[in-house]
Design an enzyme around this catalytic site. Structure first.
Site, PDB file in Angstrom:
ATOM      1  N   CYS A  47       0.860  -1.182   0.000  1.00 32.95           N
ATOM      2  CA  CYS A  47       0.000   0.000   0.000  1.00 32.95           C
ATOM      3  C   CYS A  47       0.901   1.238   0.000  1.00 32.95           C
ATOM      4  O   CYS A  47       2.012   1.194   0.553  1.00 32.95           O
ATOM      5  CB  CYS A  47      -0.879  -0.027   1.252  1.00 32.95           C
ATOM      6  SG  CYS A  47      -1.815   1.482   1.561  1.00 32.95           S
ATOM      7  N   PRO A  48       0.478   2.345  -0.601  1.00 32.12           N
ATOM      8  CA  PRO A  48       1.313   3.555  -0.571  1.00 32.12           C
ATOM      9  C   PRO A  48       1.725   3.973   0.831  1.00 32.12           C
ATOM     10  O   PRO A  48       2.804   4.551   1.013  1.00 32.12           O
ATOM     11  CB  PRO A  48       0.408   4.609  -1.220  1.00 32.12           C
ATOM     12  CG  PRO A  48      -0.474   3.838  -2.139  1.00 32.12           C
ATOM     13  CD  PRO A  48      -0.736   2.537  -1.423  1.00 32.12           C
ATOM     14  N   THR A  49       0.904   3.670   1.832  1.00 29.46           N
ATOM     15  CA  THR A  49       1.253   4.026   3.206  1.00 29.46           C
ATOM     16  C   THR A  49       2.526   3.318   3.649  1.00 29.46           C
ATOM     17  O   THR A  49       3.328   3.878   4.406  1.00 29.46           O
ATOM     18  CB  THR A  49       0.093   3.678   4.153  1.00 29.46           C
ATOM     19  OG1 THR A  49      -1.082   4.366   3.724  1.00 29.46           O
ATOM     20  CG2 THR A  49       0.407   4.074   5.585  1.00 29.46           C
ATOM     21  N   HIS A  68       0.578  -3.734   6.121  1.00 28.68           N
ATOM     22  CA  HIS A  68      -0.615  -3.690   6.980  1.00 28.68           C
ATOM     23  C   HIS A  68      -1.867  -4.174   6.256  1.00 28.68           C
ATOM     24  O   HIS A  68      -2.967  -4.043   6.796  1.00 28.68           O
ATOM     25  CB  HIS A  68      -0.842  -2.260   7.494  1.00 28.68           C
ATOM     26  CG  HIS A  68      -1.145  -1.269   6.413  1.00 28.68           C
ATOM     27  ND1 HIS A  68      -0.160  -0.767   5.587  1.00 28.68           N
ATOM     28  CD2 HIS A  68      -2.305  -0.724   6.001  1.00 28.68           C
ATOM     29  CE1 HIS A  68      -0.717   0.062   4.718  1.00 28.68           C
ATOM     30  NE2 HIS A  68      -2.026   0.101   4.944  1.00 28.68           N
ATOM     31  N   CYS A 179      -7.394  -3.042   4.270  1.00 25.53           N
ATOM     32  CA  CYS A 179      -7.091  -1.609   4.219  1.00 25.53           C
ATOM     33  C   CYS A 179      -7.725  -0.940   3.015  1.00 25.53           C
ATOM     34  O   CYS A 179      -8.736  -0.273   3.112  1.00 25.53           O
ATOM     35  CB  CYS A 179      -5.583  -1.355   4.226  1.00 25.53           C
ATOM     36  SG  CYS A 179      -5.161   0.407   4.037  1.00 25.53           S
ATOM     37  N   SER A 183     -11.265   1.134   3.053  1.00 28.19           N
ATOM     38  CA  SER A 183     -11.107   2.577   3.250  1.00 28.19           C
ATOM     39  C   SER A 183     -11.853   3.371   2.186  1.00 28.19           C
ATOM     40  O   SER A 183     -12.541   4.354   2.489  1.00 28.19           O
ATOM     41  CB  SER A 183      -9.623   2.941   3.254  1.00 28.19           C
ATOM     42  OG  SER A 183      -8.957   2.324   4.341  1.00 28.19           O
TER      43      SER A 183
END
Length: 377
Positions: A47-49, A68, A179, A183
């Site tokens: 994920c970019p996070t 995550h 996620c 989201s």
């Protein structure tokens, strides 16, 4: 299983310092303590996070096992855990639900008091509740990430960060529910509360933005305008429900002005899934005066400004965390909805790679060539 109560040695991708590629290492994963569950990760995604966490401007602690968004199988449980047993299929998530705190008991939010650092929720939960780590590598303690740390063949999570799902669930798809999908989809369904026949604009067409489009379509929006600077994402956006696609770099006026013209005054709902200063401004400006609603799903900047007159004239701004879902309660239902074909996760998956190719998956995302890459061990 023969590993219960023992330290497990396994593969993990460790970020030793900011800005460097992840290193595949052998780590040791300790048994779960009270109210904890040790999981064998079956499928995980980048994920970019995860990528942004290695930015020197962020406050992440190193070395760390990132990741995550995943799904797996329970290997063992710690003392006091009664809701899970070895062999259960599960999805962990960064948004805990302890079901005991003031926040969890309120129907007005999906936040949980187990998050210690609300100002920086994406770098919270870097240690377990007793403030120690379950990971070691080369004699060093390794930090957790967002309460999940899925870039490891085995991980330990709090039972408040975990949901048991259908035994027949396809873990290589429902991992997205941990996620990205939840989201974006929840931002449209739960936070914006998109209504039938409404008009919507979705900024940013990564996994979260495309999932927001799915939510807008299921909610019955009559027009869904998708905005991104990467036109290669437009066919997928249209396949998921977008009626119009705009590339701001190809327009002769600000994108918010174009959207306002297309919708005779502005959209009812905008969802900013990109989070730049430019998209935040455009997402507010493109909503109709009187009742227009902007939902901020992700933010790459610390602050945003909005003219006071916009608020006086009826525009509103909402934020959303994990799509507004109370995680432990909602994730199993989302898995069931996928199983019952309420929505399709397949279009969000563009690549599948072995876990050892995790840096290739990161490069694909940085280059805008992927939506979600499924990594399997």
């Amino acid at each position: 299983m023969g590993t219960q109560g023992k330290v497990i040695k396994c593969k993990a991708a460790i970020a030793w310092k900011t800005g460097s590629p992840l290193c595949i290492e052998e780590i040791e994963v300790s048994p779960p303590k009270a109210c904890e569950v040790r999981i064998q990760v079956i499928a995980t995604c980048v994920c970019p996070t995860d990528i942004n966490a290695t930015d020197p401007k962020k406050k992440a602690l190193f070395p760390v096992v990132l990741g995550h968004e995943c799904a797996g199988i329970v290997e063992s449980v710690g003392p006091g855990v009664t809701n899970f047993k070895p062999g259960d299929k599960v999805i962990p998530f960064f948004a805990p639900q302890c079901k005991r705190c003031k926040l969890c008991l309120s129907p007005l939010t999906n936040l949980c008091g187990k998050l210690r650092n609300f100002k920086y929720p994406t770098i919270d939960q870097e240690l377990m509740e007793d403030r120690t780590s379950r990971f070691t590598c080369k004699g060093r303690s390794i930090y957790h990430f967002m309460g999940v740390s899925s870039f490891s063949q085995y991980t330990v999570v709090s039972e408040a960060n975990l949901a048991r799902v259908d035994d027949e669930a396809n873990l290589e798809r429902v991992c997205l529910i941990g996620c990205g999908f939840s989201s974006g989809y929840g931002a449209a369904i739960n936070t914006a509360k998109v209504t039938p026949s409404s008009t919507c604009a979705v900024f940013g067409l990564g996994c979260v933005g495309l999932s927001a489009i799915i939510g807008c379509k299921i909610a019955g929006a009559s027009r869904i305008i998708a905005i991104d600077i990467n036109g290669e994402k437009f066919p997928k956006a249209k396949a998921l429900g977008a009626t119009d696609c705009l590339n701001p770099r190809e327009l002769d006026k600000p994108v918010q002005d174009v959207i306002t013209e297309l919708t005779a005054g502005g959209v009812d709902y905008s969802l900013d899934c990109a989070g730049t200063a430019q998209t935040l401004k455009a997402a507010v400006d493109c909503t109709v005066l009187g009742w227009g609603s902007c939902t901020v799903v992700g933010a790459k900047v610390d602050k945003m400004t909005i003219p006071t007159v916009d608020v006086i004239l009826g525009r509103s701004i909402n934020g959303t965390f994990f799509g507004g879902w109370k995680s432990v309660d909602s994730v199993p239902n989302l898995v069931s909805d996928y199983k019952n074909k309420k929505f399709d996760l397949d279009l969000l998956v563009t690549h599948a790679l072995p876990f050892e190719s995790i840096n290739d998956a990161i490069d694909l995302m940085k280059e805008g060539k992927s939506i979600r890459t499924i990594l399997t061990f």
